[in-house]
Scaffold this motif. Sequence first.
Motif, PDB file in Angstrom:
ATOM      1  N   TYR A  77      18.397  12.575 -23.684  1.00  0.00           N
ATOM      2  CA  TYR A  77      18.407  12.243 -22.259  1.00  0.00           C
ATOM      3  C   TYR A  77      19.260  11.020 -21.952  1.00  0.00           C
ATOM      4  N   ASP A  78      19.272  10.043 -22.884  1.00  0.00           N
ATOM      5  CA  ASP A  78      19.960   8.779 -22.608  1.00  0.00           C
ATOM      6  C   ASP A  78      21.475   8.918 -22.577  1.00  0.00           C
ATOM      7  N   SER A  79      21.999  10.077 -22.995  1.00  0.00           N
ATOM      8  CA  SER A  79      23.441  10.308 -22.900  1.00  0.00           C
ATOM      9  C   SER A  79      23.833  10.923 -21.564  1.00  0.00           C
ATOM     10  N   LEU A  80      22.844  11.343 -20.781  1.00  0.00           N
ATOM     11  CA  LEU A  80      23.122  11.934 -19.467  1.00  0.00           C
ATOM     12  C   LEU A  80      23.390  10.822 -18.458  1.00  0.00           C
ATOM     13  N   PRO A  81      24.363  11.025 -17.574  1.00  0.00           N
ATOM     14  CA  PRO A  81      24.812   9.938 -16.695  1.00  0.00           C
ATOM     15  C   PRO A  81      23.712   9.276 -15.879  1.00  0.00           C
ATOM     16  N   PRO A 227      18.867  23.096 -14.418  1.00  0.00           N
ATOM     17  CA  PRO A 227      19.168  21.828 -13.754  1.00  0.00           C
ATOM     18  C   PRO A 227      20.106  20.882 -14.487  1.00  0.00           C
ATOM     19  N   MET A 228      20.171  20.966 -15.838  1.00  0.00           N
ATOM     20  CA  MET A 228      20.949  19.989 -16.590  1.00  0.00           C
ATOM     21  C   MET A 228      22.132  20.606 -17.326  1.00  0.00           C
ATOM     22  N   LEU A 229      22.480  21.839 -16.988  1.00  0.00           N
ATOM     23  CA  LEU A 229      23.582  22.534 -17.644  1.00  0.00           C
ATOM     24  C   LEU A 229      24.822  22.432 -16.776  1.00  0.00           C
ATOM     25  N   VAL A 230      25.928  21.924 -17.328  1.00  0.00           N
ATOM     26  CA  VAL A 230      27.158  21.750 -16.541  1.00  0.00           C
ATOM     27  C   VAL A 230      28.213  22.705 -17.083  1.00  0.00           C
ATOM     28  N   MET A 231      28.263  23.889 -16.495  1.00  0.00           N
ATOM     29  CA  MET A 231      29.236  24.901 -16.895  1.00  0.00           C
ATOM     30  C   MET A 231      29.184  26.051 -15.886  1.00  0.00           C
ATOM     31  N   PRO A 232      30.236  26.887 -15.824  1.00  0.00           N
ATOM     32  CA  PRO A 232      30.196  28.040 -14.913  1.00  0.00           C
ATOM     33  C   PRO A 232      28.995  28.934 -15.227  1.00  0.00           C
ATOM     34  N   GLN A 233      28.384  29.466 -14.170  1.00  0.00           N
ATOM     35  CA  GLN A 233      27.190  30.282 -14.324  1.00  0.00           C
ATOM     36  C   GLN A 233      27.499  31.732 -13.938  1.00  0.00           C
ATOM     37  N   GLU A 253      20.528  20.881  -5.665  1.00  0.00           N
ATOM     38  CA  GLU A 253      19.469  19.885  -5.802  1.00  0.00           C
ATOM     39  C   GLU A 253      19.822  18.723  -6.734  1.00  0.00           C
ATOM     40  N   ASN A 254      20.870  18.858  -7.550  1.00  0.00           N
ATOM     41  CA  ASN A 254      21.404  17.691  -8.241  1.00  0.00           C
ATOM     42  C   ASN A 254      22.891  17.895  -8.517  1.00  0.00           C
ATOM     43  N   ASP A 255      23.544  16.844  -8.995  1.00  0.00           N
ATOM     44  CA  ASP A 255      24.995  16.898  -9.190  1.00  0.00           C
ATOM     45  C   ASP A 255      25.395  17.814 -10.341  1.00  0.00           C
ATOM     46  N   TYR A 256      24.541  17.915 -11.376  1.00  0.00           N
ATOM     47  CA  TYR A 256      24.868  18.823 -12.474  1.00  0.00           C
ATOM     48  C   TYR A 256      25.023  20.251 -11.944  1.00  0.00           C
ATOM     49  N   MET A 257      24.071  20.674 -11.125  1.00  0.00           N
ATOM     50  CA  MET A 257      24.133  22.017 -10.556  1.00  0.00           C
ATOM     51  C   MET A 257      25.303  22.154  -9.583  1.00  0.00           C
ATOM     52  N   ALA A 258      25.617  21.082  -8.866  1.00  0.00           N
ATOM     53  CA  ALA A 258      26.753  21.125  -7.928  1.00  0.00           C
ATOM     54  C   ALA A 258      28.071  21.300  -8.689  1.00  0.00           C
ATOM     55  N   ILE A 259      28.220  20.588  -9.804  1.00  0.00           N
ATOM     56  CA  ILE A 259      29.439  20.719 -10.603  1.00  0.00           C
ATOM     57  C   ILE A 259      29.535  22.127 -11.202  1.00  0.00           C
ATOM     58  N   SER A 260      28.409  22.649 -11.669  1.00  0.00           N
ATOM     59  CA  SER A 260      28.394  24.032 -12.178  1.00  0.00           C
ATOM     60  C   SER A 260      28.761  25.018 -11.080  1.00  0.00           C
TER      61      SER A 260
END
Length: 349
Positions: A77-81, A227-233, A253-260
């Motif tokens: 978790y501590d590596s997540l922004p 919620p915490m996966l950053v890649m095309p879905q 609902e969060n930036d990770y999902m927005a980037i995905s």
Amino acid sequence: MKIDDIARLAGVSKAAVSLAFNNKPGVSEQTREHILNIAQAHGYQPRTIKTGKEVQKPNAIIRFVACKNTDIITEHYDSLPFFNELIHHITEQVKQHGNTLVISSIDVQDLQHELQALEKEQPSAGILLLGINLTPPMIEAIQSIHANVVILDTSFEHVDANFVSINNSLGGYQAGKHLVKLGHSRIGYVKSSTRIPNFIKREEGFRAALTEHHLTIDEAMTFDLQPMLVMPQERLQQSIGLLQERPTAIFCENDYMAISTIKSLQNIGLRVPEDISVMGFDNIFEAKVISPELTTVHVKKDMLAKTAVNRIMDNLSKGEKNAAHIYVNTEIVERRSCKPVTSMDSMSM
């Protein structure tokens, strides 16, 4: 060690050191803190020091505990922004109070047992508990272990404890108002497949903003993502592709999902924001480096950290429990992933 040595180590004049020790005007607060920190680090205790406030006993242990789970707060978790930035600010705040931060991560199901063992081995002056998936019984169990506990990033109105949390409902509401102000009425919603109180509150606030303008979210335009996966879905790409009428904007609902979501839309040939605007929540570092840069709800991680550490210090200095529920408000950061609706946008859908 003499005052001349402190001045040399701090890179300031003897007069500046004297002003800092006597809490007099003439030096900035940053310089004053710098001088006092150097004096403390070298064991120098000036007889004339006047801080104007009670100073905590230095080197008290403050324990930060992240409650791990498989969905949000994972092993790394501590590596997540978001969490990385929050821990950085907490560390700085604890240092400013002259204390030491000890960081631990514990599986949520082992929390009570493991925390008891840690406190027995190394007693702390206070515990900062990061646990977005905690339950009220868990919180009450932790309070039986330590009298000075502050829970970060979650809140239960009916629990008598210290909570410092994001005002998630306000953030969702602000996001909804922002998209409506840009002229969007056909709005999609990307929600976390893992439902935690923070996400539920964001959804409630967002829907409240739309309701004020007699708008709703079409069920066909509601999509679930990890919620915490950053890649095309793939599933999101298929769902968007099957729509007869696409949304003009999507809130996530969060930036990770927005980037995905941005990556998924680009994969199927849709441009952001020309074809669909995308908005996130949290304002993590990646929000500024994704193309296009992400419009998002800014969570003040520095204010969360400062408020939480101050609660610990207040309870420590007063020697009594003064529980409070504190919500840190959010604000919109406008970038390039959202644009106003035009008549051509409506026709093209």
